[in-house]
Design a protein around this motif. Structure first.
Motif: not given
Lengths: 731, 163
Positions: A681-685, A621-623, B142-143, B160-161
């Motif tokens: 997986e998570i990617q936050v901006d 998930v991208y946010l 969790y991450a 984690m990016e």
């Protein structure tokens, strides 16, 4: 500024008047009406010197800052401290934070609506700057120089004439005697001067949370305390027909057992009709309670079936059995090639299920006053509600706020504290009321179920021309008036009226949806169903028009200045997720997009799913978020990670249903929430900004569920319009 | 009934009903409130303790079943010889990743993580996810939990990016 000329001889009270005048444009409720008396009380309660309601400095340099908002995982205790410490020019290693009791002196303490930072940032900075000014003035007096010759930096005041330094600890006592400056004497920092605001400082509660010493409402222990568990009416308005408590009272550890509570309307935050067992420990109370056979009288809600209710609401919404709430008309030409597109979206009731079930400890002092220790979002609401039900004045109820083991809106309702106060009063002894998970799942203030029907007129040549919406869900106002059956236009409907969209004609209608249970606020509230239905329907319209959903969002957000941030984060998140190359993903994988503005923040989400046969996996998930000025960048990211998981629970798993008026679920086996093996997986901006701050705790949730449904459609061609998705897939 | 329990290498005498879960013995009788009550049915893991090296849900463990087993709780797990190395490493990884939000489930998460790392010489990402799937975090940390355990277990966990 009403006291701009009154610089001399100002009291602390006037300082605050100045502060509130300067922030009145924000909200009148955010003012902190500090009284001199309260300062005295606060000062006495601590060993150091109080410079104002929020700042206390001890001789050993320790700076103790007060947090007036409840900590439930959003990191507010650290963020409040960062803001004050920054303007104070305090050295972070000396900073610690204490929790404010419930007191009107702090202004609004109700920690809801994602508003702690956006409402209080400026005022908290002023409290820090005011204390810094007083330290400087104290040093100036000591050195007999003008304050302009003094500089405060990193816990010291320096005399610029000779380079001499005095530490904040040295100056604290002298500073506490200095006249509090007027707000307009204070110069706040420029963003580039911030030491702490914007930084991802570690949580001040990290050590205690990791070594097990952090104290939550469930953990409170006071001498001579008893434990109480309750069995509450399973149906709203139901009462006890028959129960035999003689045997219960004989059980090991049991001190007393009795019926209590009421079934009156409005339901508000009453202790509902129940049996209470009081014992020397939680297990004894719970065991005796579970062995009881209680017969309940039916109420007018005993026939309620939520599945049938959704069908009724759907028919009414689809057949226009609704009243118009809002409309917008622009003068565009009517396209000739219009076709109609309709869709109906349904969401079930949702429970909050914080990891810590509600708990409250109450005791009555010899002078008749009541003291509370509890995990509450709104300590002043506790004061009012407890006082009213035990016959005291609010100021006779002292509320100590513990850490909250999650809340998500549940602990804004003080019903469980009212129970503790009533039982403690009856027992003449301190009592902790412990809610079980079953109590929590079955006696929540639920997020309402909802049906939202969208009808669009679309044209190949002119796009989306007309959009009508019919909503059916129960308003939270039903807590105060059971006859309220239409959501509030300025609250629950605000984000679905969406007149900011680039569309010629829009109407919003609401179907009568009376309450059948207690409805409450859940993280992002009506934005959940509003954003779900809008986010999905946007995607449906885009596909019907054979448009790229991103292009469709860009077109509907147009060039309106109020949409610029939402448009920006939508394009940023798509860039991050490689949206334009989405066709190159494997056959069974796809991306889905949704965006939503709420709580003064703008957020867009892209979800990447994989659907293999019956198995749905959320891979990533991208946010992207624009929340204006950020106080703690790491906690903002943490809140986005949190909102994604919370949103995925709603999308995939969460459902509360009613049969014969009672909730069918009872614990985490049948009210499921996302686990680590299901989490993506998570990617936050986070957009860098010096604009005024937006909310962070809630607005991440709404765009998540529609992004998932849209991704599943892109992967499978199947359009799902009801949640949770585990009714269709293994997740 | 009178019971003698070994908790964190100390002897504690308590009087309790035989079916009283260790959770309530710890919390209400002995004031070890670091072990949390979450569900009472072994579904969420908030109450996780170590018994002879195994992670167990103390809400579903009657005191009569403990016998002469050695219990460890969040408060002192990092001072007990057999857990010390991994407990200190796990707690440090929790610090480094600023894992907790509300923090309520974290004692249980940490106890499960200590057992997972201690009892498995070879872990990978999926084994970590499976091993921790009995512990719910409603805040959704969790991450970070995954990243923290990966760092201790020497698993190459994709960063984690964040921009």
């Amino acid at each position: 500024m009403d006291n701009a000329l009154n610089i001399q001889n100002v009291s602390r009270r006037q300082f605050i008047r100045g502060a509130s005048a300067s922030t009145a444009v924000f909200s009148l409720q955010c003012t902190i009406p500090l009284s001199a008396l309260t300062v005295a009380e606060q000062a006495q309660a601590q060993s150091g010197s109080a410079l104002n309601l929020f700042v206390n400095i001890a001789k050993d340099n320790t700076v103790t800052l007060t947090c007036h908002r409840s900590e439930m995982g959003q990191g507010i205790r650290t963020s409040v401290a960062q803001v004050i410490a920054d303007e104070l020019e305090a050295d972070w290693q000396y900073v610690n934070v204490i929790q404010a009791i419930g007191d009107k002196a702090y202004g609004d303490q109700n920690t809801d609506g994602s508003q702690s930072i956006r409402r209080f940032l400026t005022e908290l900075r002023q409290f820090g700057a005011s204390a810094q000014y007083m330290l400087k003035q104290a040093a100036a007096n000591f050195w007999q120089v003008d304050i302009s010759q003094c500089e405060a930096k990193n816990h010291y005041v320096t005399n610029n004439n000779n380079g001499r330094k005095l530490s904040y600890g040295d100056l604290a006592e002298l500073a506490s005697a200095i006249t509090v400056p007027d707000a307009n004497q204070l110069t706040l920092k420029k963003p580039e001067q911030f030491n702490y605001i914007g930084k991802g400082l570690k949580s001040l509660d990290l050590d205690s949370m990791i070594n097990g010493t952090a104290e939550y409402g469930q953990d409170v222990q006071i001498p001579n305390m008893l434990y109480a568990c309750l069995k509450r009416a399973p149906v709203m308005g139901s009462t006890i027909a028959k129960v035999d408590l003689d045997n219960t009272k004989k059980q090991a550890g049991v001190v007393d057992a009795f019926t209590m509570g009421e079934h009156s309307f409005p339901v508000t935050f009453n202790a509902v009709s129940s049996v209470a067992v009081v014992a020397t420990n939680t297990w004894a109370a719970k065991k005796a309670l579970d062995a009881l056979n209680i017969q309940w009288r039916d109420s007018e809600y005993s026939q309620y079936d939520s599945q049938a209710d959704v069908q009724t609401k759907q028919q009414m919404a689809e057949n226009g059995k609704s009243k118009r709430q809002a409309q917008a008309n622009k003068q565009g030409p009517k396209p000739k090639d219009l076709t109609e597109l309709t869709a109906t979206y349904t969401l079930p009731y949702l429970a909050h299920a914080p990891m810590e079930p509600p708990a409250a400890t109450a005791m009555f002092h010899k002078d008749g006053s009541c003291e509370i220790w509890s995990c509450v979002q709104s300590p002043q609401a506790v004061q009012r509600n407890v006082a009213q039900r035990v016959g005291l004045k609010p100021e006779q109820v002292k509320v100590n706020v513990t850490l909250l083991g999650g809340a998500f809106g549940r602990k804004a309702q003080p019903d469980f504290v009212v129970e503790a106060a009533l039982i403690a009063k009856r027992m003449g002894q301190p009592v902790k009321v412990v809610w079980s998970r079953e109590d929590d799942i079955q006696h929540d203030y639920y997020h309402t179920n909802s049906v939202i029907h969208h009808k669009a007129q679309i044209s190949r040549t002119a796009g989306l021309y007309r959009w009508d919406t019919h909503v059916a869900f129960t308003p939270i106002q039903s807590l105060w008036n059971i006859n309220k059956d239409i959501p509030n236009k300025n609250f629950e409907l605000r984000d679905i009226i969406r007149h900011n969209f680039n569309i010629d004609k829009m109407q919003t209608h609401a179907v009568s949806s009376p309450a059948h249970t207690r409805i409450g606020w859940l993280r992002s509230v009506a934005n959940i169903q509003n954003a779900f239905s809008i986010g999905c329907f946007m995607d449906e319209v885009a596909h019907a028009l054979k448009q790229n959903p991103l292009a469709h969002w860009n077109h509907l957000l147009g060039n309106q200045p109020e949409n610029s941030k939402l448009k920006n984060v939508t394009n940023r998140v798509c860039e991050m997720a490689n949206w334009q190359q989405r066709d190159s993903l494997p056959e069974d994988e796809a991306l889905g997009l949704a965006a939503h503005h709420s709580f003064a923040s703008d957020i867009a989400v892209v979800s990447h799913v994989k659907v293999t046969g019956n198995k749905l996996t959320v891979k990533k998930v991208y946010l992207s978020i624009d929340a204006g000025t950020i106080v703690n960048i790491d906690r903002v990211k943490a809140q986005m990670e949190s909102a994604i998981i919370f949103g995925l629970s709603i999308a995939l798993l969460n459902e509360i249903s009613f049969k014969n008026g009672a909730v069918e679920q009872s614990n985490f086996h049948d009210f499921q929430v996302l686990r680590i093996n299901q989490s993506p997986e998570i990617q936050v901006d986070v957009v860098k900004s010096t604009d005024k701050p937006g909310g962070v705790g809630e607005p991440g949730v709404p765009p998540v569920p529609p992004s998932i449904v849209n991704a599943v459609y892109a992967a499978t061609g199947k359009r799902h319009r009801s949640l949770p998705l585990n009714q269709f897939y293994t997740v | 009934m009178k019971y003698t329990l070994s908790i964190n290498n100390r002897v504690h005498q308590v009087e309790a009903e035989p079916d009283m879960p260790v959770l309530w013995v710890l919390r209400d009788l002995l004031n070890f409130t670091g072990t949390k009550f979450g569900c009472g049915k072994g579904l969420c893991g908030a109450c996780t303790v170590l018994l002879n090296g195994q992670a167990l849900r103390s809400c579903s463990l009657p005191i009569s079943a403990v016998g002469d087993g050695k219990l460890a709780t969040i408060e002192e797990v990092d001072r007990i010889a057999e857990y010390k190395k991994n407990a200190i490493a796990i707690k440090q990884a929790w610090q480094d990743n600023n894992v907790p939000q509300c923090g309520y489930c974290q004692p249980g998460q940490i106890m499960s993580a200590i057992a997972l790392v201690s009892n498995n010489s070879r872990l990978d990402k999926q084994a970590i996810k499976n091993g921790m799937s009995g512990n719910i975090c409603r805040c959704g940390t969790y991450a970070r939990i995954e990243k923290a355990i990966c760092s201790v277990a020497g698993v190459n966990c994709k960063e984690m990016e964040s921009k």
